[in-house]
Design an enzyme around this catalytic site. Structure first.
Site, PDB file in Angstrom:
ATOM      1  N   ASP A   1      -3.472 -17.393   5.087  1.00  0.00           N
ATOM      2  CA  ASP A   1      -4.518 -18.232   4.482  1.00  0.00           C
ATOM      3  C   ASP A   1      -5.187 -19.115   5.526  1.00  0.00           C
ATOM      4  O   ASP A   1      -6.414 -19.269   5.536  1.00  0.00           O
ATOM      5  CB  ASP A   1      -3.968 -19.062   3.301  1.00  0.00           C
ATOM      6  CG  ASP A   1      -2.620 -19.698   3.589  1.00  0.00           C
ATOM      7  OD1 ASP A   1      -1.915 -19.210   4.491  1.00  0.00           O
ATOM      8  OD2 ASP A   1      -2.262 -20.679   2.925  1.00  0.00           O
TER       9      ASP A   1
ATOM     10  N   ASP B   1      -6.482  -5.520   5.471  1.00  0.00           N
ATOM     11  CA  ASP B   1      -7.573  -5.028   4.642  1.00  0.00           C
ATOM     12  C   ASP B   1      -8.514  -6.174   4.279  1.00  0.00           C
ATOM     13  O   ASP B   1      -9.736  -6.078   4.418  1.00  0.00           O
ATOM     14  CB  ASP B   1      -6.980  -4.397   3.372  1.00  0.00           C
ATOM     15  CG  ASP B   1      -7.932  -3.408   2.742  1.00  0.00           C
ATOM     16  OD1 ASP B   1      -8.955  -3.066   3.374  1.00  0.00           O
ATOM     17  OD2 ASP B   1      -7.675  -2.970   1.607  1.00  0.00           O
TER      18      ASP B   1
ATOM     19  N   LYS C   1       2.245 -13.796   6.180  1.00  0.00           N
ATOM     20  CA  LYS C   1       2.410 -14.820   5.143  1.00  0.00           C
ATOM     21  C   LYS C   1       3.911 -15.093   5.035  1.00  0.00           C
ATOM     22  O   LYS C   1       4.524 -15.048   3.958  1.00  0.00           O
ATOM     23  CB  LYS C   1       1.801 -14.289   3.831  1.00  0.00           C
ATOM     24  CG  LYS C   1       1.712 -15.269   2.719  1.00  0.00           C
ATOM     25  CD  LYS C   1       0.673 -16.359   2.908  1.00  0.00           C
ATOM     26  CE  LYS C   1       0.803 -17.388   1.791  1.00  0.00           C
ATOM     27  NZ  LYS C   1       0.171 -18.664   2.092  1.00  0.00           N
TER      28      LYS C   1
ATOM     29  N   TYR D   1       0.816  -1.221   0.000  1.00  0.00           N
ATOM     30  CA  TYR D   1       0.000   0.000   0.000  1.00  0.00           C
ATOM     31  C   TYR D   1       0.848   1.269   0.000  1.00  0.00           C
ATOM     32  O   TYR D   1       0.308   2.371  -0.112  1.00  0.00           O
ATOM     33  CB  TYR D   1      -0.914   0.036   1.224  1.00  0.00           C
ATOM     34  CG  TYR D   1      -2.196  -0.713   1.035  1.00  0.00           C
ATOM     35  CD1 TYR D   1      -2.172  -2.076   0.793  1.00  0.00           C
ATOM     36  CD2 TYR D   1      -3.422  -0.068   1.087  1.00  0.00           C
ATOM     37  CE1 TYR D   1      -3.349  -2.776   0.618  1.00  0.00           C
ATOM     38  CE2 TYR D   1      -4.597  -0.765   0.908  1.00  0.00           C
ATOM     39  CZ  TYR D   1      -4.554  -2.120   0.679  1.00  0.00           C
ATOM     40  OH  TYR D   1      -5.716  -2.806   0.499  1.00  0.00           O
TER      41      TYR D   1
END
Ligand code: NAI
Length: 401
Positions: A265, A289, A216, A149
């Site tokens: 995930d 987000d 992640k 971002y």
């Protein structure tokens, strides 16, 4: 007399008549803001009987600012938000073809509002796809200034990309084809640590028992994986009296806060199957987000999900709903003002006006629980008949004596 809020000795000094800037926002912004201002003012009158009131001052941003001043985010607005520590805003359009960066991202970065705080909690009357929505009660701390971002990207055909590709080949051995766009994912020790620190402080203040670091890191080891490692470092170095890592206590934290981590995930599965395991979630910008919309959907949708952008060190806070400008329903009296109302409720708690915040919370929850809901919630609630933004607002006002 109206006065600005100040920050002394690490706490907000709030006069009885604070000046609070607002940005109306684009799309449904004017409708949900009008509802919110009306409800907040009525609540303050009912709660404090003239002893306390907010003096709202408008700051321009978005489409209206562009139409009136030629700038999407005028300097004057940034100055107003710089000089007033607490503010509230409606959603702002990011013109897809306009070539300007997201105004929200700009505001968060300019004001160094590094923590995006998004509470998600079910209450009776909210339509949820879960069998046990009452188990959902989590607050997301999303890092607000870094990650993909940050807007550090160049188009495949740009001179910058043409210059970068050979440099990256030389320095890192990376082979990128000539048609590859390039983006950076900066994740720093400083920003990661202050975000996890804010989440830990929140968990301690609000007596939450679980904090989850979401990343992640199995794939992006030096960014997402580093976020996790730095997060654990903060917990070990600064919060050892209050918290313990899952691995250090074999899952039995005693009276301390249990800090664990999840790969992103797996986290999406976990919040559906075991929502009760997650109370405070600290994560990077993009994960946060995605997760906040997914969690919001579990309790009824983004029409009811509030948020805050915070910098605790500077005492700065900008409140806003999670949702965007909803152009598909703008100007049609269809918008649900609940997310904005709850954002204002968070603002009132921040300035210590707890009775008024409780009052708004109860009034909105009672309105929804008794079946008065806007169309975004209505198709899924048996007893409900959908009402417009204004009728919903009147129903909330009727619960504020
Ligand atoms: P969105 O949140 O505006 O809309 C997604 C869906 O949810 C739409 O079907 C909309 O009608 C519905 N919805 C959203 N809020 C609602 C409410 N209060 N009541 C009833 N229904 C509601 O997301 P979208 O379409 O991705 O974005 C539209 C614009 O908003 C874009 O320009 C985007 O950049 C901007 N945006 C601004 C944000 C902000 O200012 N913080 C946050 C997210 C998007």
């Amino acid at each position: 007399m109206p006065q600005p809020i100040t920050f002394e000795d690490a706490s907000l000094q709030v006069p009885d008549e604070p000046i609070i800037p607002y940005i109306e926002g684009d799309g449904i912004g004017p409708e949900v803001w009008a509802a919110t201002r009306q409800v907040v003012d009525a609540t303050l009158r009912a709660t404090y009987r003239g002893r306390r009131a907010i003096h709202w001052t408008e700051a321009l941003a978005g489409q209206r600012a562009h139409d009136e001043t030629g700038s999407w985010l005028p300097d004057e607005t940034l100055e107003t938000l710089e000089s007033h520590l607490v503010a509230i805003k409606g959603p702002l359009t990011t013109p897809v073809a306009g070539g300007i960066r997201s105004l929200n991202v700009q505001l968060r970065r300019e004001l160094d509002l590094y923590a995006n705080v998004r509470p998600v909690r079910w209450f009776p009357g909210l339509p949820s796809p879960l069998r046990h929505p009452e188990l959902v009660s989590a607050v997301i701390f999303r890092e607000n200034t870094e990650d993909v971002y940050a807007g550090l990207e160049v188009a495949a055909d740009s001179p910058q990309a043409r210059a970068l590709r050979p440099l990256l080949k030389q320095a890192c051995g990376w082979d990128l084809t000539d048609d590859t766009g390039i983006g950076l994912k900066p994740i720093s020790r400083t920003a990661s640590k202050r975000l996890v620190r804010a989440a830990m402080r929140y968990a301690i203040d609000r007596q939450r028992q679980r904090v989850t670091l979401v990343h992640k890191g199995n794939i992006m080891k030096h960014t997402e994986g580093a976020f996790r490692d730095w997060g654990y470092e903060v917990v070990r170095d600064e919060f050892a009296d209050h918290a313990v890592l899952f691995d250090d206590c074999a899952g039995d934290p005693g009276a301390r806060i249990l800090v664990q981590d999840r790969i992103a995930d797996a986290m999406f599965q976990d919040i559906l199957l075991h929502p009760e395991r997650h109370q405070v979630i600290a994560t990077t910008n993009l994960n946060g987000d995605y997760l906040s919309d997914a969690l919001a959907a579990q309790i009824g949708g983004i029409g009811v999900s509030p948020g805050a952008n915070l910098n605790d060190e500077r005492g700065r806070a900008l409140y806003e709903a999670v949702h965007g400008t909803a152009p598909d329903i703008a100007g049609r009296d269809l918008a649900n003002p609940t997310a904005m109302l709850f954002s204002a409720e968070m603002l009132l708690r921040r300035i210590g006006w707890t009775e008024a915040a409780d009052h708004i919370e109860t009034a909105v929850e009672t309105t929804i629980a008794t079946g008065t809901v806007t169309a975004d919630l209505a198709p899924r609630v048996d007893i409900a008949r959908p009402v417009g933004t204004r009728e919903f607002t009147d129903a909330v006002l009727a619960h504020i004596a």
